[in-house]
Design a protein around this motif. Sequence first.
Motif, PDB file in Angstrom:
ATOM      1  N   SER A  68    -120.718  94.670  57.681  1.00 18.92           N
ATOM      2  CA  SER A  68    -121.396  95.598  57.091  1.00 18.92           C
ATOM      3  C   SER A  68    -120.508  96.812  56.774  1.00 18.92           C
ATOM      4  O   SER A  68    -120.980  97.664  55.860  1.00 18.92           O
ATOM      5  CB  SER A  68    -122.652  96.194  58.122  1.00 18.92           C
ATOM      6  OG  SER A  68    -122.052  97.151  59.182  1.00 18.92           O
ATOM      7  N   ALA A  76    -123.275 105.063  63.618  1.00 17.60           N
ATOM      8  CA  ALA A  76    -124.477 105.189  63.252  1.00 17.60           C
ATOM      9  C   ALA A  76    -125.353 106.062  64.140  1.00 17.60           C
ATOM     10  O   ALA A  76    -124.870 106.175  65.300  1.00 17.60           O
ATOM     11  CB  ALA A  76    -125.289 103.948  62.891  1.00 17.60           C
ATOM     12  N   ASN A 108    -130.040 100.351  62.002  1.00 16.10           N
ATOM     13  CA  ASN A 108    -128.665 100.943  62.164  1.00 16.10           C
ATOM     14  C   ASN A 108    -127.676 100.075  63.464  1.00 16.10           C
ATOM     15  O   ASN A 108    -126.739  99.913  63.134  1.00 16.10           O
ATOM     16  CB  ASN A 108    -128.622 102.395  62.796  1.00 16.10           C
ATOM     17  CG  ASN A 108    -128.677 103.287  61.491  1.00 16.10           C
ATOM     18  OD1 ASN A 108    -128.775 102.962  60.365  1.00 16.10           O
ATOM     19  ND2 ASN A 108    -129.176 104.656  61.716  1.00 16.10           N
ATOM     20  N   VAL A 142    -119.838  99.288  58.589  1.00 10.96           N
ATOM     21  CA  VAL A 142    -120.675 100.366  59.283  1.00 10.96           C
ATOM     22  C   VAL A 142    -119.696 100.728  60.859  1.00 10.96           C
ATOM     23  O   VAL A 142    -120.128  99.586  61.495  1.00 10.96           O
ATOM     24  CB  VAL A 142    -121.996 100.330  59.599  1.00 10.96           C
ATOM     25  CG1 VAL A 142    -122.660 101.610  60.551  1.00 10.96           C
ATOM     26  CG2 VAL A 142    -122.791 100.542  58.028  1.00 10.96           C
TER      27      VAL A 142
END
Length: 105
Positions: A12, A17, A3, A14
Motif C-alpha cells: 500500500s 496512519a 487504515n 502506507v
Amino acid sequence: MDNLALLNDSKSGVAFAMVQGGVANINDDPKLVSIARMFYEPIWVWYREGAFKNDREQLKILSQLKGKRVSIGNEGSGTLVLTKDLFKTSGIAEHEMTAERLKPD
C-alpha cells in the motif's frame, strides 16, 4: 479499519496512519506499533426525543435499542467495530434491531 488494512498491506505504501482507539487487536495486527494516544474518545449515543416513550423518554441501557432502527457505522469505520463490540457485550444481536450501516453524513 481501512487504515489498519493499509498498514498491514506492504504494497500500500502506507507507513503511518491514524486509527480509532479500541479497534486494533494485537493478535490480528502483531507488527503494528502504537506511538501515542492523541486524545480521549468517548462513545456518544444520540437518539431522537420521544424514541423511548415507554422508558420515561430516556435511553439508559443499550438493550433498549432492541426493535429500533439504529445507525451502527459504515463499512470500514472504527465506529462499526466499536458498535458491534458494545452490542455484543450488552447481549444485543444485530437481528434484534434494524441495524443500518450509514455514513456519518
